[in-house]
Design a protein around this motif. Sequence first.
Motif, mmCIF file in Angstrom:
data_model
loop_
_atom_site.group_PDB
_atom_site.id
_atom_site.type_symbol
_atom_site.label_atom_id
_atom_site.label_comp_id
_atom_site.label_asym_id
_atom_site.label_seq_id
_atom_site.Cartn_x
_atom_site.Cartn_y
_atom_site.Cartn_z
ATOM 1 N N GLY A 29 0.813 -1.211 0.000
ATOM 2 C CA GLY A 29 0.000 0.000 0.000
ATOM 3 C C GLY A 29 0.847 1.262 0.000
ATOM 4 N N PRO A 30 1.796 1.383 0.958
ATOM 5 C CA PRO A 30 2.688 2.548 0.928
ATOM 6 C C PRO A 30 3.476 2.658 -0.375
ATOM 7 C CG PRO A 30 2.799 1.488 3.062
ATOM 8 C CD PRO A 30 1.968 0.587 2.196
ATOM 9 N N ALA A 31 3.870 1.507 -0.938
ATOM 10 C CA ALA A 31 4.617 1.543 -2.202
ATOM 11 C C ALA A 31 3.755 2.101 -3.334
ATOM 12 C CB ALA A 31 5.114 0.146 -2.563
ATOM 13 N N LEU A 32 2.476 1.794 -3.333
ATOM 14 C CA LEU A 32 1.585 2.334 -4.361
ATOM 15 C C LEU A 32 1.409 3.845 -4.199
ATOM 16 C CD1 LEU A 32 -1.187 -0.418 -4.538
ATOM 17 C CD2 LEU A 32 0.660 0.012 -6.175
ATOM 18 N N VAL A 33 1.321 4.306 -2.958
ATOM 19 C CA VAL A 33 1.243 5.754 -2.725
ATOM 20 C C VAL A 33 2.511 6.419 -3.238
ATOM 21 C CG1 VAL A 33 1.075 7.564 -0.978
ATOM 22 C CG2 VAL A 33 -0.309 5.486 -0.744
ATOM 23 N N ALA A 34 3.653 5.816 -2.909
ATOM 24 C CA ALA A 34 4.932 6.366 -3.395
ATOM 25 C C ALA A 34 4.985 6.336 -4.920
ATOM 26 C CB ALA A 34 6.096 5.571 -2.807
ATOM 27 N N HIS A 35 4.498 5.265 -5.510
ATOM 28 C CA HIS A 35 4.491 5.149 -6.961
ATOM 29 C C HIS A 35 3.701 6.288 -7.599
ATOM 30 C CE1 HIS A 35 2.715 3.745 -10.819
ATOM 31 N NE2 HIS A 35 3.920 3.252 -11.012
ATOM 32 N N ALA A 36 2.530 6.591 -7.042
ATOM 33 C CA ALA A 36 1.705 7.666 -7.605
ATOM 34 C C ALA A 36 2.453 8.989 -7.598
ATOM 35 C CB ALA A 36 0.397 7.780 -6.820
ATOM 36 N N TRP A 37 3.084 9.306 -6.469
ATOM 37 C CA TRP A 37 3.789 10.588 -6.366
ATOM 38 C C TRP A 37 5.044 10.606 -7.241
ATOM 39 C CZ3 TRP A 37 1.623 14.794 -4.977
ATOM 40 C CH2 TRP A 37 0.577 14.786 -4.034
ATOM 41 N N ILE A 38 5.735 9.481 -7.365
ATOM 42 C CA ILE A 38 6.917 9.426 -8.218
ATOM 43 C C ILE A 38 6.536 9.631 -9.684
ATOM 44 C CG2 ILE A 38 8.703 7.873 -9.126
ATOM 45 C CD1 ILE A 38 8.866 6.680 -6.255
ATOM 46 N N VAL A 39 5.453 8.991 -10.121
ATOM 47 C CA VAL A 39 4.993 9.173 -11.502
ATOM 48 C C VAL A 39 4.612 10.629 -11.752
ATOM 49 C CG1 VAL A 39 3.183 8.580 -13.162
ATOM 50 C CG2 VAL A 39 4.269 6.783 -11.803
ATOM 51 N N ILE A 40 3.916 11.233 -10.787
ATOM 52 C CA ILE A 40 3.556 12.650 -10.918
ATOM 53 C C ILE A 40 4.821 13.508 -11.037
ATOM 54 C CG2 ILE A 40 2.601 14.631 -9.646
ATOM 55 C CD1 ILE A 40 0.453 12.676 -8.565
ATOM 56 N N GLY A 41 5.785 13.244 -10.170
ATOM 57 C CA GLY A 41 7.026 14.026 -10.195
ATOM 58 C C GLY A 41 7.801 13.855 -11.491
#
Length: 330
Positions: A29-41
């Motif tokens: 779950g935390p990895a998916l949250v991080a993934h979303a923000w990394i893709v945005i960045g």
Amino acid sequence: MAAAARVAPKDYFTPEEWSPLSTKSSWKGPALVAHAWIVIGLAAAVAMAFPIAIPLAVMIIGARQLGLAILMHDAAHGALHPNLKVNDWLADNLTPGGLVAYRTYHLGHHKYAQQAEDPDLALSAPFPITRLSLRRKIVRDLTGQTYYKQRWAGLVKRLSERKAGEPLWPILKDAAIARKRFLIGMVATVAVTAPFGFWWAWPVLWLLPQATWLPMITRLRNIAEHACIAKDEPDPLRHARTTRANLLERAFLAPYWVNYHCEHHMFMHVPCYNLPRTHRLLKAKGVLPRMLTAPGYLDVLRQASSRPAKQDRGGNPTPEDRGVVKAVIQ
């Protein structure tokens, strides 16, 4: 007030099959949250380096903004992390937030799915509509009209109705408090990017996706999930629709397995990353033909916009079918 019928995991899975499906990972779950923000960045960085990529970045960022909302939805079910405190912290601080109010509302949707008391029933009830009506809704989404109506029209109306002598500050203060995260994000992003000449990054690479692409794909997602499903549907395998999504649709429209919505309604505490496996097991057991499914998003949209346009005596669309349809997809 009758609740919607539900299914029991034991009716479809052995304990050995169900345990890994229902287990919540401490890192996925935390990895998916991080993934979303990394893709945005990364999308924003590419767009700032190569402005020609801005339209693509707007679509990618808007899809990940929806992805963050989907992960907050998982948190509403306690499925983002096995520790509920961590689960709620992630949702309140790294996704759109407002978890407590959303959880109360959303669990009501699950309890009364497609029944008269379903708080989301108004989103699916108007369908099918005409193709012209659907096109007009999409245009309103992509031109920011839906976003303005949902996020700012109330404040503008409140300001316009302010009585003579009524102080302006309390209204602005309440509006600022309600939009605190929005304003903090704006100030922080501009403060970081403006010194490098990218003062436009926040309005173009955050606000623009939020005001255009996000409302449209949110609408399309809502249509795919519940449109054209009968009110008071008694079969719990047909309260929601699962839609097959290809790679492009998962990237730009349906992130984080949100397309497996029938499985989600059947087993609402299964984390989103376990829904594909749940789908495969149900298919192997021969359950899939009984479930409500669609081969793709275009197929669902054709069904949702299949109502024939009414015509007046001159053969022209009536005012209703020129788009004045009382339905709001949020």
